[in-house]
Scaffold this motif. Sequence first.
Motif, PDB file in Angstrom:
ATOM      1  N   TYR A  60     -11.887  16.133  -2.815  1.00  0.00           N
ATOM      2  CA  TYR A  60     -13.323  15.979  -2.654  1.00  0.00           C
ATOM      3  C   TYR A  60     -13.992  17.332  -2.834  1.00  0.00           C
ATOM      4  CZ  TYR A  60     -12.152  11.501  -0.511  1.00  0.00           C
ATOM      5  OH  TYR A  60     -11.663  10.233  -0.275  1.00  0.00           O
ATOM      6  N   SER A  61     -15.188  17.312  -3.390  1.00  0.00           N
ATOM      7  CA  SER A  61     -15.965  18.532  -3.432  1.00  0.00           C
ATOM      8  C   SER A  61     -16.508  18.828  -2.042  1.00  0.00           C
ATOM      9  CB  SER A  61     -17.103  18.398  -4.439  1.00  0.00           C
ATOM     10  OG  SER A  61     -18.077  17.486  -3.953  1.00  0.00           O
ATOM     11  N   ASP A  62     -16.861  20.081  -1.811  1.00  0.00           N
ATOM     12  CA  ASP A  62     -17.423  20.456  -0.512  1.00  0.00           C
ATOM     13  C   ASP A  62     -18.712  19.699  -0.230  1.00  0.00           C
ATOM     14  OD1 ASP A  62     -16.493  23.986  -0.754  1.00  0.00           O
ATOM     15  OD2 ASP A  62     -15.341  22.216  -0.145  1.00  0.00           O
ATOM     16  N   ALA A  63     -19.445  19.371  -1.290  1.00  0.00           N
ATOM     17  CA  ALA A  63     -20.749  18.726  -1.125  1.00  0.00           C
ATOM     18  C   ALA A  63     -20.644  17.305  -0.557  1.00  0.00           C
ATOM     19  CB  ALA A  63     -21.486  18.690  -2.460  1.00  0.00           C
ATOM     20  N   VAL A  64     -19.493  16.663  -0.759  1.00  0.00           N
ATOM     21  CA  VAL A  64     -19.365  15.261  -0.339  1.00  0.00           C
ATOM     22  C   VAL A  64     -18.270  15.043   0.693  1.00  0.00           C
ATOM     23  CG1 VAL A  64     -20.201  14.556  -2.603  1.00  0.00           C
ATOM     24  CG2 VAL A  64     -17.735  14.524  -2.130  1.00  0.00           C
ATOM     25  N   GLU A  65     -17.463  16.073   0.963  1.00  0.00           N
ATOM     26  CA  GLU A  65     -16.368  15.945   1.933  1.00  0.00           C
ATOM     27  C   GLU A  65     -16.887  15.394   3.257  1.00  0.00           C
ATOM     28  OE1 GLU A  65     -12.919  17.505   1.518  1.00  0.00           O
ATOM     29  OE2 GLU A  65     -12.613  16.049   3.120  1.00  0.00           O
ATOM     30  N   GLY A  66     -16.235  14.363   3.758  1.00  0.00           N
ATOM     31  CA  GLY A  66     -16.632  13.757   5.015  1.00  0.00           C
ATOM     32  C   GLY A  66     -17.657  12.654   4.881  1.00  0.00           C
ATOM     33  N   ARG A  67     -18.297  12.537   3.725  1.00  0.00           N
ATOM     34  CA  ARG A  67     -19.306  11.486   3.506  1.00  0.00           C
ATOM     35  C   ARG A  67     -18.839  10.452   2.490  1.00  0.00           C
ATOM     36  NH1 ARG A  67     -24.075  12.652   1.223  1.00  0.00           N
ATOM     37  NH2 ARG A  67     -23.312  14.472   0.056  1.00  0.00           N
ATOM     38  N   PHE A  68     -18.073  10.885   1.507  1.00  0.00           N
ATOM     39  CA  PHE A  68     -17.599  10.001   0.444  1.00  0.00           C
ATOM     40  C   PHE A  68     -16.100   9.751   0.628  1.00  0.00           C
ATOM     41  CE2 PHE A  68     -20.856  11.209  -3.126  1.00  0.00           C
ATOM     42  CZ  PHE A  68     -21.890  10.972  -2.233  1.00  0.00           C
ATOM     43  N   THR A  69     -15.670   8.556   0.228  1.00  0.00           N
ATOM     44  CA  THR A  69     -14.259   8.201   0.266  1.00  0.00           C
ATOM     45  C   THR A  69     -13.862   7.538  -1.039  1.00  0.00           C
ATOM     46  OG1 THR A  69     -14.362   7.831   2.662  1.00  0.00           O
ATOM     47  CG2 THR A  69     -12.466   6.931   1.494  1.00  0.00           C
ATOM     48  N   ILE A  70     -12.818   8.053  -1.658  1.00  0.00           N
ATOM     49  CA  ILE A  70     -12.309   7.475  -2.903  1.00  0.00           C
ATOM     50  C   ILE A  70     -11.071   6.643  -2.577  1.00  0.00           C
ATOM     51  CG2 ILE A  70     -10.817   9.442  -3.500  1.00  0.00           C
ATOM     52  CD1 ILE A  70     -11.691   9.039  -6.437  1.00  0.00           C
ATOM     53  N   SER A  71     -10.942   5.531  -3.285  1.00  0.00           N
ATOM     54  CA  SER A  71      -9.776   4.672  -3.058  1.00  0.00           C
ATOM     55  C   SER A  71      -9.506   3.866  -4.321  1.00  0.00           C
ATOM     56  CB  SER A  71     -10.004   3.740  -1.872  1.00  0.00           C
ATOM     57  OG  SER A  71     -11.088   2.865  -2.124  1.00  0.00           O
ATOM     58  N   GLY A  72      -8.300   3.302  -4.390  1.00  0.00           N
ATOM     59  CA  GLY A  72      -7.944   2.461  -5.519  1.00  0.00           C
ATOM     60  C   GLY A  72      -7.386   1.142  -5.026  1.00  0.00           C
ATOM     61  N   ASP A  73      -7.602   0.082  -5.783  1.00  0.00           N
ATOM     62  CA  ASP A  73      -7.065  -1.212  -5.364  1.00  0.00           C
ATOM     63  C   ASP A  73      -5.579  -1.297  -5.702  1.00  0.00           C
ATOM     64  OD1 ASP A  73      -8.164  -3.481  -8.053  1.00  0.00           O
ATOM     65  OD2 ASP A  73      -7.007  -1.630  -8.087  1.00  0.00           O
ATOM     66  N   THR A  74      -4.881  -2.197  -5.045  1.00  0.00           N
ATOM     67  CA  THR A  74      -3.430  -2.298  -5.212  1.00  0.00           C
ATOM     68  C   THR A  74      -3.052  -2.763  -6.610  1.00  0.00           C
ATOM     69  OG1 THR A  74      -3.495  -4.531  -4.274  1.00  0.00           O
ATOM     70  CG2 THR A  74      -3.012  -2.697  -2.771  1.00  0.00           C
ATOM     71  N   ALA A  75      -3.967  -3.425  -7.285  1.00  0.00           N
ATOM     72  CA  ALA A  75      -3.677  -3.884  -8.650  1.00  0.00           C
ATOM     73  C   ALA A  75      -3.727  -2.748  -9.658  1.00  0.00           C
ATOM     74  CB  ALA A  75      -4.659  -4.972  -9.054  1.00  0.00           C
ATOM     75  N   GLY A  76      -4.310  -1.622  -9.253  1.00  0.00           N
ATOM     76  CA  GLY A  76      -4.380  -0.488 -10.159  1.00  0.00           C
ATOM     77  C   GLY A  76      -5.411  -0.636 -11.249  1.00  0.00           C
ATOM     78  N   SER A  77      -6.393  -1.527 -11.039  1.00  0.00           N
ATOM     79  CA  SER A  77      -7.393  -1.743 -12.083  1.00  0.00           C
ATOM     80  C   SER A  77      -8.771  -1.242 -11.713  1.00  0.00           C
ATOM     81  CB  SER A  77      -7.485  -3.245 -12.393  1.00  0.00           C
ATOM     82  OG  SER A  77      -7.921  -3.970 -11.253  1.00  0.00           O
TER      83      SER A  77
END
Length: 124
Positions: A60-77
């Motif tokens: 995460y960039s410092d600008a968004v750390e703690g506010r944004f969350t990235i994730s991926g689905d189990t299907a990988g799509s």
Amino acid sequence: QLQLVESGGALVQAGGSLRLSCATSGDFLRYYRVGWFRQAPGKDREGVSSIRIIDGATLYSDAVEGRFTISGDTAGSTVYLEMNSLKPEDTAVYYCAANPGPYASLNGNDYNFWGQGTQVSVSS
């Protein structure tokens, strides 16, 4: 050719939340690094977050750390960017990008597949 399609951008008030999606056909994203970038008018493109689903690595960039969350689905799509506590300075066109690289990265030069972008606007 890997095609990426972003969605979920909208106009939201400061303090609100949005979830962006980056989707492709098949399960390629499971094996790729996927990054979210943004570009505001008159500003350079900025790396926001990155993930490698296969090993769970995230950045995460410092600008968004703690506010944004990235994730991926189990299907990988599909890769998601959950954005909370949005600020007017988060206003930008958000792009997802992908590349079969070995690590997560916020450097746009590490990506060779890009989506068309989705507009996020945060009002004060």
